[in-house]
Motif scaffolding. Structure first.
Motif, PDB file in Angstrom:
ATOM      1  N   GLU A  80     -19.435 -14.099  15.246  1.00 59.02           N
ATOM      2  CA  GLU A  80     -18.013 -14.059  15.605  1.00 59.02           C
ATOM      3  C   GLU A  80     -17.697 -14.899  16.845  1.00 59.02           C
ATOM      4  N   PHE A  81     -18.585 -14.857  17.832  1.00 55.91           N
ATOM      5  CA  PHE A  81     -18.366 -15.591  19.079  1.00 55.91           C
ATOM      6  C   PHE A  81     -18.198 -17.095  18.823  1.00 55.91           C
ATOM      7  N   TYR A  82     -18.758 -17.589  17.727  1.00 57.21           N
ATOM      8  CA  TYR A  82     -18.770 -19.028  17.452  1.00 57.21           C
ATOM      9  C   TYR A  82     -17.695 -19.447  16.444  1.00 57.21           C
ATOM     10  N   THR A  83     -16.786 -18.530  16.096  1.00 51.41           N
ATOM     11  CA  THR A  83     -15.785 -18.831  15.069  1.00 51.41           C
ATOM     12  C   THR A  83     -14.950 -20.052  15.429  1.00 51.41           C
ATOM     13  N   ASN A  84     -14.470 -20.132  16.665  1.00 50.24           N
ATOM     14  CA  ASN A  84     -13.637 -21.282  17.062  1.00 50.24           C
ATOM     15  C   ASN A  84     -14.422 -22.586  16.989  1.00 50.24           C
ATOM     16  N   GLU A  85     -15.688 -22.518  17.380  1.00 55.07           N
ATOM     17  CA  GLU A  85     -16.537 -23.713  17.328  1.00 55.07           C
ATOM     18  C   GLU A  85     -16.738 -24.167  15.883  1.00 55.07           C
ATOM     19  N   LEU A  86     -16.931 -23.212  14.982  1.00 56.23           N
ATOM     20  CA  LEU A  86     -17.177 -23.548  13.574  1.00 56.23           C
ATOM     21  C   LEU A  86     -15.914 -24.065  12.892  1.00 56.23           C
ATOM     22  N   THR A  87     -14.762 -23.499  13.233  1.00 59.59           N
ATOM     23  CA  THR A  87     -13.523 -23.965  12.611  1.00 59.59           C
ATOM     24  C   THR A  87     -13.009 -25.256  13.238  1.00 59.59           C
ATOM     25  N   SER A  88     -13.678 -25.733  14.295  1.00 59.96           N
ATOM     26  CA  SER A  88     -13.305 -27.038  14.863  1.00 59.96           C
ATOM     27  C   SER A  88     -13.834 -28.187  13.998  1.00 59.96           C
ATOM     28  N   ILE A  89     -14.730 -27.862  13.054  1.00 56.93           N
ATOM     29  CA  ILE A  89     -15.234 -28.869  12.114  1.00 56.93           C
ATOM     30  C   ILE A  89     -14.112 -29.260  11.158  1.00 56.93           C
TER      31      ILE A  89
ATOM     32  N   LYS B  60     -25.176 -26.977   8.613  1.00 55.31           N
ATOM     33  CA  LYS B  60     -26.080 -27.607   9.576  1.00 55.31           C
ATOM     34  C   LYS B  60     -25.804 -27.104  10.989  1.00 55.31           C
ATOM     35  N   LYS B  61     -24.528 -26.983  11.326  1.00 53.75           N
ATOM     36  CA  LYS B  61     -24.171 -26.493  12.652  1.00 53.75           C
ATOM     37  C   LYS B  61     -24.581 -25.029  12.809  1.00 53.75           C
ATOM     38  N   LEU B  62     -24.348 -24.232  11.778  1.00 50.03           N
ATOM     39  CA  LEU B  62     -24.698 -22.816  11.803  1.00 50.03           C
ATOM     40  C   LEU B  62     -26.197 -22.634  11.984  1.00 50.03           C
ATOM     41  N   SER B  63     -26.984 -23.506  11.384  1.00 54.21           N
ATOM     42  CA  SER B  63     -28.442 -23.388  11.458  1.00 54.21           C
ATOM     43  C   SER B  63     -28.979 -23.648  12.859  1.00 54.21           C
ATOM     44  N   ARG B  64     -28.179 -24.312  13.701  1.00 57.47           N
ATOM     45  CA  ARG B  64     -28.627 -24.620  15.060  1.00 57.47           C
ATOM     46  C   ARG B  64     -28.211 -23.552  16.076  1.00 57.47           C
ATOM     47  N   ILE B  65     -27.406 -22.602  15.618  1.00 55.46           N
ATOM     48  CA  ILE B  65     -26.911 -21.555  16.525  1.00 55.46           C
ATOM     49  C   ILE B  65     -27.905 -20.406  16.590  1.00 55.46           C
ATOM     50  N   LYS B  66     -28.226 -19.971  17.807  1.00 59.38           N
ATOM     51  CA  LYS B  66     -28.980 -18.738  17.995  1.00 59.38           C
ATOM     52  C   LYS B  66     -27.958 -17.659  18.325  1.00 59.38           C
ATOM     53  N   PRO B  67     -27.526 -16.916  17.327  1.00 56.86           N
ATOM     54  CA  PRO B  67     -26.369 -16.039  17.541  1.00 56.86           C
ATOM     55  C   PRO B  67     -26.670 -14.837  18.413  1.00 56.86           C
ATOM     56  N   CYS B  68     -25.796 -14.552  19.339  1.00 57.84           N
ATOM     57  CA  CYS B  68     -25.854 -13.327  20.130  1.00 57.84           C
ATOM     58  C   CYS B  68     -24.771 -12.397  19.609  1.00 57.84           C
ATOM     59  N   TYR B  69     -25.182 -11.234  19.160  1.00 58.38           N
ATOM     60  CA  TYR B  69     -24.247 -10.300  18.549  1.00 58.38           C
ATOM     61  C   TYR B  69     -23.577  -9.499  19.661  1.00 58.38           C
ATOM     62  N   LEU B  70     -22.774 -10.190  20.487  1.00 54.72           N
ATOM     63  CA  LEU B  70     -22.181  -9.559  21.658  1.00 54.72           C
ATOM     64  C   LEU B  70     -20.664  -9.705  21.632  1.00 54.72           C
ATOM     65  N   ARG B  71     -19.979  -8.655  22.074  1.00 57.64           N
ATOM     66  CA  ARG B  71     -18.539  -8.722  22.260  1.00 57.64           C
ATOM     67  C   ARG B  71     -18.192  -8.028  23.558  1.00 57.64           C
ATOM     68  N   MET B  72     -17.079  -8.425  24.162  1.00 57.48           N
ATOM     69  CA  MET B  72     -16.631  -7.784  25.379  1.00 57.48           C
ATOM     70  C   MET B  72     -16.173  -6.364  25.059  1.00 57.48           C
ATOM     71  N   PRO B  73     -16.554  -5.388  25.883  1.00 47.51           N
ATOM     72  CA  PRO B  73     -16.151  -3.995  25.626  1.00 47.51           C
ATOM     73  C   PRO B  73     -14.654  -3.827  25.426  1.00 47.51           C
ATOM     74  N   GLU B  74     -13.841  -4.485  26.250  1.00 43.51           N
ATOM     75  CA  GLU B  74     -12.390  -4.286  26.151  1.00 43.51           C
ATOM     76  C   GLU B  74     -11.840  -4.804  24.824  1.00 43.51           C
ATOM     77  N   ASP B  75     -12.449  -5.858  24.263  1.00 46.46           N
ATOM     78  CA  ASP B  75     -12.014  -6.360  22.959  1.00 46.46           C
ATOM     79  C   ASP B  75     -12.311  -5.344  21.866  1.00 46.46           C
ATOM     80  N   GLU B  76     -13.492  -4.724  21.932  1.00 44.02           N
ATOM     81  CA  GLU B  76     -13.858  -3.736  20.920  1.00 44.02           C
ATOM     82  C   GLU B  76     -12.997  -2.480  21.035  1.00 44.02           C
ATOM     83  N   ILE B  77     -12.712  -2.075  22.257  1.00 46.66           N
ATOM     84  CA  ILE B  77     -11.861  -0.908  22.473  1.00 46.66           C
ATOM     85  C   ILE B  77     -10.460  -1.171  21.912  1.00 46.66           C
ATOM     86  N   LYS B  78      -9.934  -2.356  22.162  1.00 47.94           N
ATOM     87  CA  LYS B  78      -8.608  -2.709  21.656  1.00 47.94           C
ATOM     88  C   LYS B  78      -8.590  -2.713  20.127  1.00 47.94           C
TER      89      LYS B  78
END
Length: 273
Positions: free
Chosen positions: A57-66, A114-132
């Motif tokens: 999820e953290f990389y969504t903007n980067e992936l949709t920039s393609i 190809k871009k996705l294969s180079r990402i080491k994904p961190c499954y992290l979100r900001m607490p306030e985003d999840e609470i919202k």
């Protein structure tokens, strides 16, 4: 958007090794991604024909920039996406979810993979985003104000949840460090995937030093059924050595009530590849 058949043709180019079709989705394992992905058979003309793990999820903007890549901007939920974690979505029971994408051309999808294969994904979100998100989805509607406050504090590593962890573990769950102001309250089954009851269950948590908390929360490490550390291949050898991770790294105890939560972490959060 390219057709679902065209999406599968591109996946074949990247050497898919497993294919399993059910009513509403087709599951694939893509070796270069070391991930399961899904084709959403209900996509129609929407940008949701291809669904990936929510840890990206953290990389969504980067992936949709393609060029030629789009997303609907909302999670896709399907009971058949069984390799993905679950969350509440309108119904009473949690349901698997992922991030949907669509492609205007096959070349756009190839670039995306190809871009996705180079990402080491961190499954992290900001607490306030999840609470919202939880507030907006109505997950707190059946709770009293006091209960809501406790659940929110639990996501922030505070209140009743943290107190329960301190009482259960009495120290860092791995290193034995007892300087509690340094320790972080981590969830085995992530807060976003848990019921409100699970969110406050101390058996769903670990007390960890900041470096171990970051590794565990992002899926870079997990623990087996005996409490022994599991180290993702996403961590290079130098990092493993610098962090002093080794075969002797393990949980200081294994309460039986923790088993289901650690199993969830190994299946859905741990980056085994």
């Amino acid at each position: 958007m390219i057709s679902l058949l065209a999406i599968e043709e591109v996946l074949n180019e990247f050497g898919i090794t497993e294919r399993h079709e059910v009513k509403y989705a087709i599951q694939f394992y893509v070796p270069c991604l070391k991930q399961y992905v899904y084709i959403n058979k209900q996509a129609g003309t929407k940008a949701s024909g291809f669904v990936i793990h929510p840890r990206f999820e953290f990389y969504t903007n980067e992936l949709t920039s393609i060029d030629g890549v789009e997303t609907t901007g909302v999670f896709n939920h399907k009971s058949s996406m069984r390799k993905f974690p679950k969350r509440l979505n309108r119904g009473l029971e949690p349901i698997p979810f992922g991030i949907p994408f669509g492609f205007f051309t096959k070349d756009a999808m190839r670039t995306f993979i190809k871009k996705l294969s180079r990402i080491k994904p961190c499954y992290l979100r900001m607490p306030e985003d999840e609470i919202k998100d939880a507030q907006n989805s109505g997950e707190f509607d059946a709770l009293t104000q006091t209960e809501v406050e406790q659940v929110i504090k639990g996501r922030r590593g505070q209140g009743k949840y943290r107190e329960g962890l301190v009482k259960l573990w009495g120290k860092c769950s791995v290193t034995g460090c007892k300087q509690f102001e340094l320790l972080r309250a981590s969830h085995k089954k992530p807060w976003r995937d848990s019921s409100n009851e699970e969110r406050l269950d101390p058996h769903n948590g670990l007390l960890l030093t900041p470096n171990l908390d970051a590794l565990f929360d992002s899926g870079m490490i997990s623990f087996d059924a005996n409490g022994g550390v599991l180290i993702s291949k996403s961590l290079d050898l130098e990092t493993v050595e610098a962090l002093a991770l080794g075969l002797n790294t393990k949980l200081s105890m294994m309460p039986v009530e923790t088993a289901k939560y650690l199993k969830y972490h190994r299946e859905f959060i741990f980056l085994c590849g």
